[in-house]
Motif scaffolding. Sequence first.
Motif, PDB file in Angstrom:
ATOM      1  N   LEU A  44       7.704 -82.854  82.612  1.00 55.45           N
ATOM      2  CA  LEU A  44       6.812 -83.844  81.986  1.00 55.45           C
ATOM      3  C   LEU A  44       7.618 -84.975  81.349  1.00 55.45           C
ATOM      4  O   LEU A  44       7.334 -86.157  81.568  1.00 55.45           O
ATOM      5  N   VAL A  50       3.266 -83.269  86.211  1.00 56.19           N
ATOM      6  CA  VAL A  50       2.432 -82.954  85.042  1.00 56.19           C
ATOM      7  C   VAL A  50       1.758 -81.617  85.311  1.00 56.19           C
ATOM      8  O   VAL A  50       0.743 -81.538  86.004  1.00 56.19           O
ATOM      9  N   HIS A  52       0.648 -77.925  83.383  1.00 52.77           N
ATOM     10  CA  HIS A  52       0.472 -77.238  82.108  1.00 52.77           C
ATOM     11  C   HIS A  52      -0.041 -75.825  82.323  1.00 52.77           C
ATOM     12  O   HIS A  52      -0.765 -75.563  83.277  1.00 52.77           O
ATOM     13  N   LYS A  54      -2.671 -73.130  81.190  1.00 58.40           N
ATOM     14  CA  LYS A  54      -3.958 -73.145  80.502  1.00 58.40           C
ATOM     15  C   LYS A  54      -3.910 -72.225  79.291  1.00 58.40           C
ATOM     16  O   LYS A  54      -3.231 -71.191  79.333  1.00 58.40           O
ATOM     17  N   PRO A  55      -4.625 -72.569  78.233  1.00 62.59           N
ATOM     18  CA  PRO A  55      -4.662 -71.674  77.070  1.00 62.59           C
ATOM     19  C   PRO A  55      -5.260 -70.311  77.442  1.00 62.59           C
ATOM     20  O   PRO A  55      -6.048 -70.215  78.374  1.00 62.59           O
ATOM     21  N   ASN A  87      -1.800 -75.287  86.412  1.00 59.95           N
ATOM     22  CA  ASN A  87      -2.131 -76.283  87.416  1.00 59.95           C
ATOM     23  C   ASN A  87      -1.749 -77.665  86.931  1.00 59.95           C
ATOM     24  O   ASN A  87      -1.371 -77.870  85.779  1.00 59.95           O
ATOM     25  N   TYR A  94      -2.431 -81.874  94.156  1.00 53.30           N
ATOM     26  CA  TYR A  94      -2.878 -80.844  93.224  1.00 53.30           C
ATOM     27  C   TYR A  94      -2.059 -79.563  93.434  1.00 53.30           C
ATOM     28  O   TYR A  94      -1.965 -79.053  94.556  1.00 53.30           O
TER      29      TYR A  94
ATOM     30  N   LYS B  54     -10.796 -76.156  80.710  1.00 48.24           N
ATOM     31  CA  LYS B  54      -9.741 -75.310  80.146  1.00 48.24           C
ATOM     32  C   LYS B  54     -10.252 -74.598  78.897  1.00 48.24           C
ATOM     33  O   LYS B  54     -11.070 -75.157  78.162  1.00 48.24           O
ATOM     34  N   SER B  82      -3.443 -80.169  74.315  1.00 48.55           N
ATOM     35  CA  SER B  82      -2.389 -81.119  74.707  1.00 48.55           C
ATOM     36  C   SER B  82      -2.747 -81.875  75.980  1.00 48.55           C
ATOM     37  O   SER B  82      -1.984 -82.727  76.437  1.00 48.55           O
ATOM     38  N   THR B  83      -3.895 -81.557  76.532  1.00 45.19           N
ATOM     39  CA  THR B  83      -4.342 -82.254  77.750  1.00 45.19           C
ATOM     40  C   THR B  83      -5.820 -82.587  77.597  1.00 45.19           C
ATOM     41  O   THR B  83      -6.433 -82.304  76.574  1.00 45.19           O
ATOM     42  N   ASN B  87      -9.937 -80.158  84.676  1.00 48.76           N
ATOM     43  CA  ASN B  87      -9.209 -80.607  85.856  1.00 48.76           C
ATOM     44  C   ASN B  87      -9.461 -79.687  87.037  1.00 48.76           C
ATOM     45  O   ASN B  87     -10.080 -78.634  86.898  1.00 48.76           O
ATOM     46  N   TYR B 119      -2.159 -90.007  76.149  1.00 48.14           N
ATOM     47  CA  TYR B 119      -0.835 -89.826  76.755  1.00 48.14           C
ATOM     48  C   TYR B 119      -0.956 -89.044  78.067  1.00 48.14           C
ATOM     49  O   TYR B 119      -0.387 -89.428  79.094  1.00 48.14           O
ATOM     50  N   HIS B 120      -1.730 -87.960  78.023  1.00 45.93           N
ATOM     51  CA  HIS B 120      -1.918 -87.141  79.220  1.00 45.93           C
ATOM     52  C   HIS B 120      -2.545 -87.948  80.364  1.00 45.93           C
ATOM     53  O   HIS B 120      -2.122 -87.852  81.513  1.00 45.93           O
TER      54      HIS B 120
END
Lengths: 197, 197
Positions: A44, A50, A52, A54-55, A87, A94, B54, B82-83, B87, B119-120
């Motif tokens: 990043l 980009v 991340h 996922k929580p 993802n 993607y 998410k 943070s995002t 998505n 930013y994301h």
Amino acid sequence: MFKYPGGRVYEKREQVAAGKANATYGNRGMTLEADLNETNAYYLERGIAVIHKKPTPVQIVRVDYPKRSAAVIKEAYFKQPSTTDYNGIYRGKYIDFEAKETRNKTSFPLQNFHEHQIYHMKQVLAHGAICFVILRFTTLDEVYLLDAHHLLEFWERKEKGGRKSITKTEIEQYGHLIPLGYQPRIDYIKVVDKLYF
Amino acid sequence: MFKYPGGRVYEKREQVAAGKANATYGNRGMTLEADLNETNAYYLERGIAVIHKKPTPVQIVRVDYPKRSAAVIKEAYFKQPSTTDYNGIYRGKYIDFEAKETRNKTSFPLQNFHEHQIYHMKQVLAHGAICFVILRFTTLDEVYLLDAHHLLEFWERKEKGGRKSITKTEIEQYGHLIPLGYQPRIDYIKVVDKLYF
């Protein structure tokens, strides 16, 4: 230590992954999740990709809201995730993957994956995603990228009554060893470049 | 009711969105999140798109693990995401968006967005994503799709000391009204088709 509903043990190392401990030490003892988080942060920062994690999905039941301080969740439960954990986007494509580790040395148990994650992989593949799994043999310190199509074949074999794991030899044959380093720790984008572009 | 760290109120309707209440009633009173979840489930079932919200990020501090029952989270806090919240993949393309609603009738406050979400959006746009925001005027029952490039321009105007909101007129001019219905509730893919393909 506590256990997740599925029986998986919540380890100290996961707290490191979640950024709760100071990460001044080396690779040894870090979870795959922590290593991937650092790798993704590296990608990043440099504008490479980009991606991340996922929580962790949580079912919130009760929340207290003390005056003059932040809301406190007082009762919540872990939920099964309905997708893979990672993802994002890379070179306009993607990207979707799941990451798992095992202490086994000769095979990777398929029970590490859930039915709905397999379903999710099929779905995103059908829409043109780059989809794979990152598999770490923790005791060997080897990390492989295995394209989701192969994982789905091994899953299918299991569903048909075949073996419940992927042998190490099969992973060596169909998967791709990911270069490990200091920065980034698990440079999986190198393999993605070769494999999908 | 409780407040998030940012001061936003946690509403009963969010519990509906999280699937805690029975959703037998109509559109009225459903959150934007609940409507989008249903819309995304509709797209998923029909193989149209794979787009997920998410999970809400939570910092877990304390967990109890009673014998013979699931682990209980006893202390946790809401974290800043943070995002963006949504998505996935559509027609082979990476899709990324944030959804917000306001009770205002004449403008959409930019304080609904956080610095890190902006930013994301910049990051994913740089990598070729389809990125936008879905804005609902709750009291008017109007939902718009606004491309992220436009949002970023309005954000820039605010940063330079300009107005802290987007006027309704601007949203009508630069955004696209999304058809609302019963199934799917908020058919944003129709607008995505026109705008990006």
